[in-house]
Design an enzyme around this catalytic site. Sequence first.
Site, PDB file in Angstrom:
ATOM      1  N   HIS A 180      55.606   6.398 -81.782  1.00  0.00           N
ATOM      2  CA  HIS A 180      55.655   5.284 -82.725  1.00  0.00           C
ATOM      3  C   HIS A 180      54.765   4.150 -82.256  1.00  0.00           C
ATOM      4  O   HIS A 180      54.374   4.086 -81.095  1.00  0.00           O
ATOM      5  CB  HIS A 180      57.087   4.775 -82.884  1.00  0.00           C
ATOM      6  CG  HIS A 180      57.608   4.020 -81.691  1.00  0.00           C
ATOM      7  ND1 HIS A 180      57.950   4.616 -80.496  1.00  0.00           N
ATOM      8  CD2 HIS A 180      57.809   2.688 -81.498  1.00  0.00           C
ATOM      9  CE1 HIS A 180      58.346   3.701 -79.635  1.00  0.00           C
ATOM     10  NE2 HIS A 180      58.269   2.513 -80.204  1.00  0.00           N
TER      11      HIS A 180
ATOM     12  N   CYS B 189      64.204   9.532 -84.838  1.00  0.00           N
ATOM     13  CA  CYS B 189      64.252  10.873 -85.412  1.00  0.00           C
ATOM     14  C   CYS B 189      64.882  10.757 -86.805  1.00  0.00           C
ATOM     15  O   CYS B 189      65.617   9.810 -87.071  1.00  0.00           O
ATOM     16  CB  CYS B 189      65.091  11.799 -84.524  1.00  0.00           C
ATOM     17  SG  CYS B 189      64.163  12.512 -83.143  1.00  0.00           S
TER      18      CYS B 189
ATOM     19  N   HIS C 150      59.988   8.594 -78.761  1.00  0.00           N
ATOM     20  CA  HIS C 150      59.514   9.095 -80.057  1.00  0.00           C
ATOM     21  C   HIS C 150      58.170   8.450 -80.404  1.00  0.00           C
ATOM     22  O   HIS C 150      58.030   7.235 -80.281  1.00  0.00           O
ATOM     23  CB  HIS C 150      60.556   8.764 -81.136  1.00  0.00           C
ATOM     24  CG  HIS C 150      60.370   9.539 -82.387  1.00  0.00           C
ATOM     25  ND1 HIS C 150      61.233  10.525 -82.784  1.00  0.00           N
ATOM     26  CD2 HIS C 150      59.400   9.484 -83.324  1.00  0.00           C
ATOM     27  CE1 HIS C 150      60.796  11.038 -83.926  1.00  0.00           C
ATOM     28  NE2 HIS C 150      59.685  10.412 -84.274  1.00  0.00           N
TER      29      HIS C 150
ATOM     30  N   HIS D 254      59.936  14.518 -82.462  1.00  0.00           N
ATOM     31  CA  HIS D 254      60.256  13.673 -81.312  1.00  0.00           C
ATOM     32  C   HIS D 254      59.345  13.922 -80.106  1.00  0.00           C
ATOM     33  O   HIS D 254      58.987  12.998 -79.382  1.00  0.00           O
ATOM     34  CB  HIS D 254      61.718  13.911 -80.911  1.00  0.00           C
ATOM     35  CG  HIS D 254      62.192  13.044 -79.783  1.00  0.00           C
ATOM     36  ND1 HIS D 254      62.747  11.799 -79.998  1.00  0.00           N
ATOM     37  CD2 HIS D 254      62.169  13.223 -78.439  1.00  0.00           C
ATOM     38  CE1 HIS D 254      63.059  11.248 -78.829  1.00  0.00           C
ATOM     39  NE2 HIS D 254      62.723  12.095 -77.865  1.00  0.00           N
TER      40      HIS D 254
HETATM   41 ZN   LIG Z   1      63.035  10.944 -81.879  1.00  0.00          ZN
END
Ligand SMILES: [Zn+2]
Length: 377
Positions: A186, A73, A184, A133
């Site tokens: 990614h 984040c 999160h 997030h």
């Molecule tokens: Zn996050």
Amino acid sequence: MKKTSTRLADGRELIYYDSRDDAVRSAEDLRPLPHTETLSELRHDPVLDEWVVVAAHRQGRTYHPPADECPLCPSRDGRLSEIPESDYEVVVFENRFPSLAAHPHPEEVRAAPPNAIRPAAGRCEVVCFTSDHDASFADLSPRRVGTVLEAWTDRTAELSTLPDVEQVFCFENRGVEIGVTLEHPHGQIYAYPFVTPRTERMIATAVAHRAGTGRNLFEDQLEAERRDGERIVVAGEHWTAFVPFAAHWPYEVHVYPHRRVGDLLALDDAEREEFTHLYLDLLQRFDLLFTPHEAVDAVNSTPHRTPYIAAWHQAPVRRGPGGVEGAEELALHMELFTIRRTVGKLKFLAGSESGMDVFINDVAPEHAARRLREVKA
Ligand SMILES: [Zn+2]
């Protein structure tokens, strides 16, 4: 697109990718971050002729932190994360606990033949797709997917120039079922100091196909799938996504540009533009696979997130004269697959798969393609 490169407190590189050319990214990393030491090494398996990355130091890495401690984040409200800015679009940075690193420690263990050992050179990077997030890749706007694609392309170009790097692999693991330790949204990029076994095998097969037919294997496969049509999930003017004839996984889709290219750098603007829409459509279909009908019909319902792996296959960095023989035969494509078979059931790599590399797939590829077509109108 604007690219801003900076350094984190421990010296790692971090790069912001912004769709706006006037984006300003000047925040500094204020954390008292100790320099982390990379203790990985490459050990050669003399029987399979494969390298194994032994990265014992990774045991101490961040494991399922609470959402308010998420390191991906942005840094907000006095809480400092890996990303110094208070917001971002797409950001790439060097992994704090890399399996492969530019400056690996000197060899300490001597290997007696037939064993061999070498430093785990290369680079591991993290790609954050959004500062949100709770989002997922499938929630991104086409424009944002375009920025992610630009980041993947730029990293492929940059990492290909590193002296030790032989292959660049951009991928996303999604879902705790896949072993994702950070929720999160990614992905990761591995820059390997060797050509991976899977790519080596694909190239060898393509070279044999060329010798036998005079044609390119990947072009022939794509042409056969487009002619047949039964396993096509979605298709556009520049890309086709299909379930391969001999899919290994319950739901597996291969995404190819119609024009054969070796890597992301070679895609043109029209191909990039179409990919952003086609890929989002595909991910949305994956999320609908295991969502009960009543949840789909409910207002504001969130689809059940399907765990998946999305893997970009690119040709090795060194091709042509003096490079990897036959490397130019490899066609850029993405392989997207889930390990979920049905609601609540995962496909495990058990005895036959793990012990012998023989996959048993319980879902017929034609059925998988039909479901993926029908799950979304
Ligand atoms: Zn996050």
